[in-house]
Design an enzyme around this catalytic site. Structure first.
Site, PDB file in Angstrom:
ATOM      1  N   GLN A 111       0.817  -1.061   0.335  1.00  0.00           N
ATOM      2  CA  GLN A 111       0.166   0.075   0.282  1.00  0.00           C
ATOM      3  C   GLN A 111       0.755   1.245  -0.152  1.00  0.00           C
ATOM      4  OE1 GLN A 111      -3.718   1.301   2.520  1.00  0.00           O
ATOM      5  NE2 GLN A 111      -2.099   0.583   3.647  1.00  0.00           N
ATOM      6  N   LEU A 112       1.709   0.884   0.636  1.00  0.00           N
ATOM      7  CA  LEU A 112       2.907   2.567   0.967  1.00  0.00           C
ATOM      8  C   LEU A 112       3.631   2.124   0.246  1.00  0.00           C
ATOM      9  CD1 LEU A 112       4.308   5.551   2.050  1.00  0.00           C
ATOM     10  CD2 LEU A 112       4.931   4.031   4.216  1.00  0.00           C
ATOM     11  N   TYR A 118       2.746  -8.210  16.826  1.00  0.00           N
ATOM     12  CA  TYR A 118       3.504  -7.241  15.574  1.00  0.00           C
ATOM     13  C   TYR A 118       4.178  -6.049  16.360  1.00  0.00           C
ATOM     14  CZ  TYR A 118       1.886  -3.407  11.767  1.00  0.00           C
ATOM     15  OH  TYR A 118       2.345  -2.198  10.581  1.00  0.00           O
ATOM     16  N   ALA A 159       6.900  -5.519   5.462  1.00  0.00           N
ATOM     17  CA  ALA A 159       6.388  -5.928   6.371  1.00  0.00           C
ATOM     18  C   ALA A 159       5.594  -7.118   6.394  1.00  0.00           C
ATOM     19  CB  ALA A 159       6.519  -4.709   7.520  1.00  0.00           C
ATOM     20  N   ASP A 194       1.775   2.428  15.086  1.00  0.00           N
ATOM     21  CA  ASP A 194       0.864   3.238  16.551  1.00  0.00           C
ATOM     22  C   ASP A 194       1.507   2.128  17.586  1.00  0.00           C
ATOM     23  OD1 ASP A 194      -0.453   2.041  14.705  1.00  0.00           O
ATOM     24  OD2 ASP A 194      -2.542   3.326  15.285  1.00  0.00           O
ATOM     25  N   ILE A 198      13.869  -9.869   2.326  1.00  0.00           N
ATOM     26  CA  ILE A 198      14.342  -9.175   2.935  1.00  0.00           C
ATOM     27  C   ILE A 198      14.622  -9.606   4.938  1.00  0.00           C
ATOM     28  CG2 ILE A 198      14.057  -6.400   2.798  1.00  0.00           C
ATOM     29  CD1 ILE A 198      12.162  -7.105   5.792  1.00  0.00           C
TER      30      ILE A 198
HETATM   31  N1  LIG Z   1      -1.496  -0.210   7.118  1.00  0.00           N
HETATM   32  C1  LIG Z   1      -1.937   0.709   8.106  1.00  0.00           C
HETATM   33  O1  LIG Z   1      -1.881   0.410   9.096  1.00  0.00           O
HETATM   34  C2  LIG Z   1       0.083   0.617   9.082  1.00  0.00           C
HETATM   35  C3  LIG Z   1      -0.067   1.333  10.303  1.00  0.00           C
HETATM   36  C4  LIG Z   1       1.146   2.011  11.149  1.00  0.00           C
HETATM   37  C5  LIG Z   1       2.191   1.002  10.255  1.00  0.00           C
HETATM   38  N2  LIG Z   1       1.969   0.774   9.083  1.00  0.00           N
HETATM   39  C6  LIG Z   1       3.827   0.097   8.633  1.00  0.00           C
HETATM   40  O2  LIG Z   1       4.060   0.429   7.639  1.00  0.00           O
HETATM   41  C7  LIG Z   1       5.040   0.318   6.378  1.00  0.00           C
HETATM   42  C8  LIG Z   1       3.410   0.022   4.544  1.00  0.00           C
HETATM   43  O3  LIG Z   1       2.572  -0.682   5.085  1.00  0.00           O
HETATM   44  P1  LIG Z   1       1.084  -1.507   4.387  1.00  0.00           P
HETATM   45  O4  LIG Z   1      -0.252  -0.511   4.412  1.00  0.00           O
HETATM   46  O5  LIG Z   1       2.173  -0.397   2.951  1.00  0.00           O
HETATM   47  O6  LIG Z   1       1.695  -2.473   4.269  1.00  0.00           O
HETATM   48  P2  LIG Z   1       1.462  -3.730   2.806  1.00  0.00           P
HETATM   49  O7  LIG Z   1       0.393  -3.255   2.205  1.00  0.00           O
HETATM   50  O8  LIG Z   1       1.112  -5.107   3.499  1.00  0.00           O
HETATM   51  O9  LIG Z   1       2.529  -3.820   1.802  1.00  0.00           O
HETATM   52  C9  LIG Z   1       4.291  -4.338   2.625  1.00  0.00           C
HETATM   53  C10 LIG Z   1       4.636  -5.169   1.519  1.00  0.00           C
HETATM   54  O10 LIG Z   1       5.975  -5.089   2.379  1.00  0.00           O
HETATM   55  C11 LIG Z   1       6.088  -6.578   1.150  1.00  0.00           C
HETATM   56  N3  LIG Z   1       6.521  -7.872   2.257  1.00  0.00           N
HETATM   57  C12 LIG Z   1       5.685  -9.023   2.923  1.00  0.00           C
HETATM   58  N4  LIG Z   1       7.278  -9.873   4.074  1.00  0.00           N
HETATM   59  C13 LIG Z   1       7.982  -9.433   2.794  1.00  0.00           C
HETATM   60  C14 LIG Z   1       9.481  -9.685   2.724  1.00  0.00           C
HETATM   61  N5  LIG Z   1      10.244 -11.360   3.637  1.00  0.00           N
HETATM   62  N6  LIG Z   1      10.345  -9.310   1.839  1.00  0.00           N
HETATM   63  C15 LIG Z   1      10.239  -8.389   1.660  1.00  0.00           C
HETATM   64  N7  LIG Z   1       8.836  -7.777   1.437  1.00  0.00           N
HETATM   65  C16 LIG Z   1       7.798  -8.038   2.004  1.00  0.00           C
HETATM   66  C17 LIG Z   1       4.589  -7.739   1.088  1.00  0.00           C
HETATM   67  O11 LIG Z   1       4.484  -8.471   0.174  1.00  0.00           O
HETATM   68  P3  LIG Z   1       3.289  -9.855  -0.348  1.00  0.00           P
HETATM   69  O12 LIG Z   1       2.081  -8.202  -0.288  1.00  0.00           O
HETATM   70  O13 LIG Z   1       3.839 -10.504  -1.421  1.00  0.00           O
HETATM   71  O14 LIG Z   1       3.753 -10.693   1.464  1.00  0.00           O
HETATM   72  C18 LIG Z   1       3.976  -6.232   0.779  1.00  0.00           C
HETATM   73  O15 LIG Z   1       3.892  -6.241  -0.663  1.00  0.00           O
HETATM   74  C19 LIG Z   1       4.651  -1.616   6.685  1.00  0.00           C
HETATM   75  O16 LIG Z   1       5.958  -1.226   7.444  1.00  0.00           O
HETATM   76  C20 LIG Z   1       3.865  -1.079   8.078  1.00  0.00           C
HETATM   77  O17 LIG Z   1       4.444  -2.166   8.664  1.00  0.00           O
HETATM   78  C21 LIG Z   1       0.741  -0.322   8.430  1.00  0.00           C
END
Ligand SMILES: NC(=O)c1ccc[n+]([C@@H]2O[C@H](COP(=O)([O-])OP(=O)(O)OC[C@H]3O[C@@H](n4cnc5c(N)ncnc54)[C@H](OP(=O)(O)O)[C@@H]3O)[C@@H](O)[C@H]2O)c1
Length: 291
Positions: free
Chosen positions: A11-12, A124, A59, A101, A36
C-alpha cells in the site's frame, strides 16, 4: 537522489513509487525481487545499487496472523529490518523505516508523542519495536517514521472495508472504544518525500492531524458516501472477536514534525474527504469489487 524502496507492491510502497517517480531515480523492489529476510541478497542488492536513501516499507502487516505466526513476523519485521539497516550503513545511505502506533500499549489518555515509552501489547507491535531498535543500533542516518491506520486506493484497509460493507449492508457494527489517527497514504508519501532531503534524524510520528474512534471513522466514511440509509451500530471491542489485542488509544501527536520545522499533515477529516472523492470516481469501474 537514488531511492530504493522495499515492499514496493504494498500500500505505502506502491504509493511512494508513483510519488517519487520522475523526480528521482527510483529502485522499487517487491518481495519477489528482494526478500528482506535473506541477509546475503539484501547486502548484494544494496551494494549493487548503492542508493542515497532506502525507504523500508516491507513488513508482515497482518496484526492477527502475527499472533499465530510470531516467528515469521519477527523474522520479517525485526530481523529483515536489521538486514536492511546493516546494508544501509555499509553504503552510507539514509534509512527511512516505517514503524507503527502499535508500539504503544494504549493506556495513555492523550495522543502519544515520540518520547513516550513504547510497550507493545501484541506480537506485531513487538516486532515493529524490535525493528526500530535494530535501525537505531545499526544505521547512523535513520528516520523512524511511526504511522497509523493507513488507507489508500486498491489495498486492504479499515476504510476500504467499511466502504465495501456500506455498499452491501444497511447496518455495520463498529467498535467505539478504540482511538487512533487515520492516515491517508498519499499524505504520508508526500511527507516522506519532504523528509528525504533532511538530516534531522530520529523518530517522527507522521499521521493526519486529530483523533477519532473506529466508530467515528466509519460514520464519517458512510457520510462521505452519502449513504444515509446505512446505520453504523456502536459495539465494544470485547464484542468483536480478534486474535490480537489492540491498544485502546494509539493516537499519535506529531511533535517532532513541528519541532523540526516540517509540514504537518492536514486533519484526518479533510484527508478522508479527499480520498473518498477520488475513490468514488475511480470505483465507477468496480475497483473494489474483487477485494
Ligand atoms: N497499514 C497500516 O495501517 C499501517 C499502520 C502503521 C504502520 N504500518 C507500517 O507501514 C508499512 C507499510 O504498510 P502497508 O500498509 O503498505 O503494508 P502492505 O500493503 O502489507 O505492504 C507490505 C509489503 O511488504 C511485503 N513483504 C512482506 N514480507 C516481505 C519480505 N520478507 N521481503 C520483502 N517484502 C516483504 C509484502 O509483500 P507480500 O504482499 O507479497 O507479502 C507487501 O508488498 C509497514 O512497515 C507497516 O508495518 C502500516
Amino acid at each position: 537522489m537514488k531511492i530504493l524502496i522495499t515492499g514496493a507492491a504494498g500500500q505505502l510502497g506502491s504509493t511512494l513509487v508513483s510519488f517519487l517517480f520522475g523526480a528521482h531515480e527510483v529502485i522499487p523492489l517487491t518481495r519477489a525481487e528482494l526478500d528482506i529476510t535473506n541477509p546475503n541478497r539484501v547486502k548484494e542488492t544494496i551494494l549493487m545499487h548503492r542508493p542515497d536513501v532506502i525507504i523500508h516499507t516491507a513488513a508482515y502487516t497482518d496484526v492477527d496472523m502475527s499472533e499465530k505466526h510470531a516467528d515469521t513476523a519477527f523474522h520479517i519485521n525485526a530481523f529483515g529490518t536489521r538486514n536492511i539497516a546493516e546494508a544501509a550503513e555499509l553504503v552510507g545511505a539514509k534509512l527511512v523505516y516505517i514503524s507503527s502506533d502499535y508500539v504503544f500499549d494504549g493506556m495513555k489518555k492523550e495522543p502519544y508523542i515520540e518520547s513516550d515509552c513504547p510497550s507493545p501489547i501484541n506480537i506485531y507491535g513487538s516486532t515493529k519495536l524490535l525493528g526500530e531498535k535494530f535501525v537505531e543500533l545499526y544505521c547512523s542516518k535513520h528516520f523512524v517514521v511511526r504511522t497509523a491506520w493507513l488507507y489508500g486506493m486498491g489495498q486492504r484497509s479499515f476504510v476500504n472495508t467499511i466502504y465495501k460493507l456500506a455498499r452491501s449492508q444497511n447496518e455495520i457494527s463498529v467498535v467505539t472504544d478504540c482511538y487512533g489517527s487515520p492516515t491517508y497514504v498519499m499524505d504520508l508519501a508526500a511527507f516522506i518525500t519532504e523528509l528525504l532531503s533532511k538530516e534531522n534524524y530520529g523518530i517522527y510520528h507522521v499521521v493526519n492531524e486529530g483523533v477519532c474512534s473506529r466508530f467515528e471513522l466509519a460514520q464519517a466514511i458512510v457520510q462521505e458516501m452519502g449513504f444515509d440509509h446505512v446505520q453504523v451500530r456502536p459495539i465494544l471491542s470485547h464484542q468483536f472477536e480478534q486474535s490480537a489485542l489492540r491498544p485502546a488509544n494509539s493516537a499519535l501527536a506529531c511533535a517532532a514534525i513541528r519541532m523540526n520545522g516540517l509540514t504537518p499533515l492536514r486533519d484526518w477529516r479533510s484527508a478522508l474527504q479527499a480520498y473518498m472523492g477520488n475513490l468514488k470516481q475511480s470505483d465507477e469501474g468496480g475497483l473494489f469489487s474483487g477485494h
